[in-house]
Motif scaffolding. Structure first.
Motif, mmCIF file in Angstrom:
data_model
loop_
_atom_site.group_PDB
_atom_site.id
_atom_site.type_symbol
_atom_site.label_atom_id
_atom_site.label_comp_id
_atom_site.label_asym_id
_atom_site.label_seq_id
_atom_site.Cartn_x
_atom_site.Cartn_y
_atom_site.Cartn_z
ATOM 1 N N GLY A 30 0.557 -1.234 -0.691
ATOM 2 C CA GLY A 30 -0.268 0.074 -0.710
ATOM 3 C C GLY A 30 0.679 0.995 0.059
ATOM 4 N N ALA A 31 1.715 1.053 1.008
ATOM 5 C CA ALA A 31 2.969 2.457 0.431
ATOM 6 C C ALA A 31 2.936 2.938 -0.433
ATOM 7 C CB ALA A 31 3.956 2.056 2.057
ATOM 8 N N GLU A 32 3.731 1.744 -1.027
ATOM 9 C CA GLU A 32 3.991 2.268 -2.897
ATOM 10 C C GLU A 32 3.300 2.339 -3.236
ATOM 11 O OE1 GLU A 32 7.225 1.571 -4.030
ATOM 12 O OE2 GLU A 32 8.516 0.170 -2.420
ATOM 13 N N ALA A 33 2.223 2.413 -3.053
ATOM 14 C CA ALA A 33 1.123 2.943 -4.066
ATOM 15 C C ALA A 33 0.805 4.154 -3.320
ATOM 16 C CB ALA A 33 0.322 1.922 -4.606
ATOM 17 N N LEU A 34 0.751 4.590 -2.617
ATOM 18 C CA LEU A 34 0.331 5.645 -1.942
ATOM 19 C C LEU A 34 1.283 6.660 -1.600
ATOM 20 C CD1 LEU A 34 -2.174 4.282 0.747
ATOM 21 C CD2 LEU A 34 -2.648 5.562 -1.139
ATOM 22 N N LEU A 35 2.551 6.192 -1.678
ATOM 23 C CA LEU A 35 3.801 7.411 -0.785
ATOM 24 C C LEU A 35 3.782 8.147 -2.206
ATOM 25 C CD1 LEU A 35 5.677 5.384 0.722
ATOM 26 C CD2 LEU A 35 4.379 7.175 1.823
ATOM 27 N N VAL A 100 -7.277 8.976 -4.570
ATOM 28 C CA VAL A 100 -5.731 8.199 -4.533
ATOM 29 C C VAL A 100 -5.792 6.779 -4.003
ATOM 30 C CG1 VAL A 100 -4.236 8.049 -2.556
ATOM 31 C CG2 VAL A 100 -4.490 10.105 -3.885
ATOM 32 N N ALA A 101 -6.601 6.586 -2.798
ATOM 33 C CA ALA A 101 -7.135 5.115 -1.928
ATOM 34 C C ALA A 101 -7.536 4.400 -3.361
ATOM 35 C CB ALA A 101 -7.937 5.498 -1.792
ATOM 36 N N THR A 106 -6.056 -0.029 -7.276
ATOM 37 C CA THR A 106 -6.119 -1.147 -8.536
ATOM 38 C C THR A 106 -4.878 -1.364 -8.584
ATOM 39 O OG1 THR A 106 -7.724 0.756 -9.262
ATOM 40 C CG2 THR A 106 -6.538 0.030 -11.146
ATOM 41 N N GLN A 107 -4.169 -0.850 -8.412
ATOM 42 C CA GLN A 107 -2.585 -0.994 -8.468
ATOM 43 C C GLN A 107 -2.353 -2.617 -7.590
ATOM 44 O OE1 GLN A 107 0.890 1.946 -8.188
ATOM 45 N NE2 GLN A 107 -1.146 3.693 -8.827
ATOM 46 N N LEU A 114 -9.409 -0.375 3.385
ATOM 47 C CA LEU A 114 -7.901 -0.341 3.802
ATOM 48 C C LEU A 114 -7.072 0.451 3.799
ATOM 49 C CD1 LEU A 114 -5.909 -1.467 5.636
ATOM 50 C CD2 LEU A 114 -4.984 -3.303 3.929
ATOM 51 N N LEU A 115 -7.050 1.191 2.214
ATOM 52 C CA LEU A 115 -6.054 1.840 1.989
ATOM 53 C C LEU A 115 -5.802 3.739 2.548
ATOM 54 C CD1 LEU A 115 -5.228 0.982 -1.458
ATOM 55 C CD2 LEU A 115 -3.707 0.842 0.152
ATOM 56 N N ARG A 116 -7.710 4.060 2.485
ATOM 57 C CA ARG A 116 -7.932 4.790 3.345
ATOM 58 C C ARG A 116 -7.654 4.976 4.486
ATOM 59 N NH1 ARG A 116 -12.356 3.940 0.235
ATOM 60 N NH2 ARG A 116 -13.537 2.723 1.813
#
Length: 203
Positions: A30-35, A100-101, A106-107, A114-116
């Motif tokens: 998740g961090a790789e996609a959100l950062l 963003v989440a 999708t990625q 969870l991402l939110r």
């Protein structure tokens, strides 16, 4: 080493995993996609500040500074209200956070909900980490903002896969390092694209 690895070494990803009741590998994914979006939001804030990087350094302090990192790392469950404040400042809208989440889901294949939940915790880690490293780089709060500029230049080299920390001189005086931080995996995925998607969702 990228920012996800740095946060993992600091114990940040483990703390997020504990708070959310998920595995550290899920948090890392998740961090790789959100950062990139979080760092892109900070880049926009730097561009919006009259004093540039100096203004961003002040903003990091106003949002909670290094104490945000300590809050996430503490054994107690993290109060994410400060993280939501950071997201409100850098994204400006809950619609952007949701987009963003969704984009990260999708990625990664992870659940958007969870991402939110992960977003404010990661925002606190990044803000706290940058604030602490800026203070360490400058030795003390400095009106020049040089410590933050050095930090961002160095991180930009690491995250952009370019020069190692200390060698990215071109980014020290401006936003070059932040630009490299934004595009962590070199695919050109910028917050601008996400914000455009959020704008379409709001229409």
């Amino acid at each position: 080493m990228n920012l996800t690895d740095i946060l993992a070494q600091a114990g940040g990803l483990q703390s997020v995993a504990r708070d959310l009741g998920v595995s550290e590998s899920q948090v890392a994914s998740g961090a790789e996609a959100l950062l990139p979006a979080i760092l892109g939001g900070m880049k926009k804030q730097a561009q919006a500040q009259p004093a540039g990087l100096e203004g961003l350094g002040g903003l990091l302090g106003q949002l909670g500074g290094g104490g945000l990192l300590d809050q996430v790392l503490s054994p107690q469950r993290t109060d994410v209200s400060a993280g939501n404040d950071v997201l409100g400042q850098i994204f400006g809208s809950k619609d952007v956070s949701r987009t963003v989440a969704q984009n990260a889901a999708t990625q990664t294949g992870l659940d958007p909900s969870l991402l939110r939940k992960m977003l404010p915790l990661l925002a606190m880690l990044v803000t706290g980490f940058l604030a602490k490293q800026a203070g360490a780089a400058s030795g003390a709060p400095s009106p020049s903002g040089g410590g933050l500029g050095d930090l961002i230049g160095g991180l930009g080299g690491m995250l952009g896969g370019g020069k190692p920390a200390g060698g990215a001189a071109g980014g020290l005086g401006g936003l070059g390092g932040l630009g490299a931080m934004l595009d962590m995996n070199g695919d050109g995925n910028a917050l601008d694209d996400i914000m455009r998607m959020a704008g379409k969702a709001m229409r």
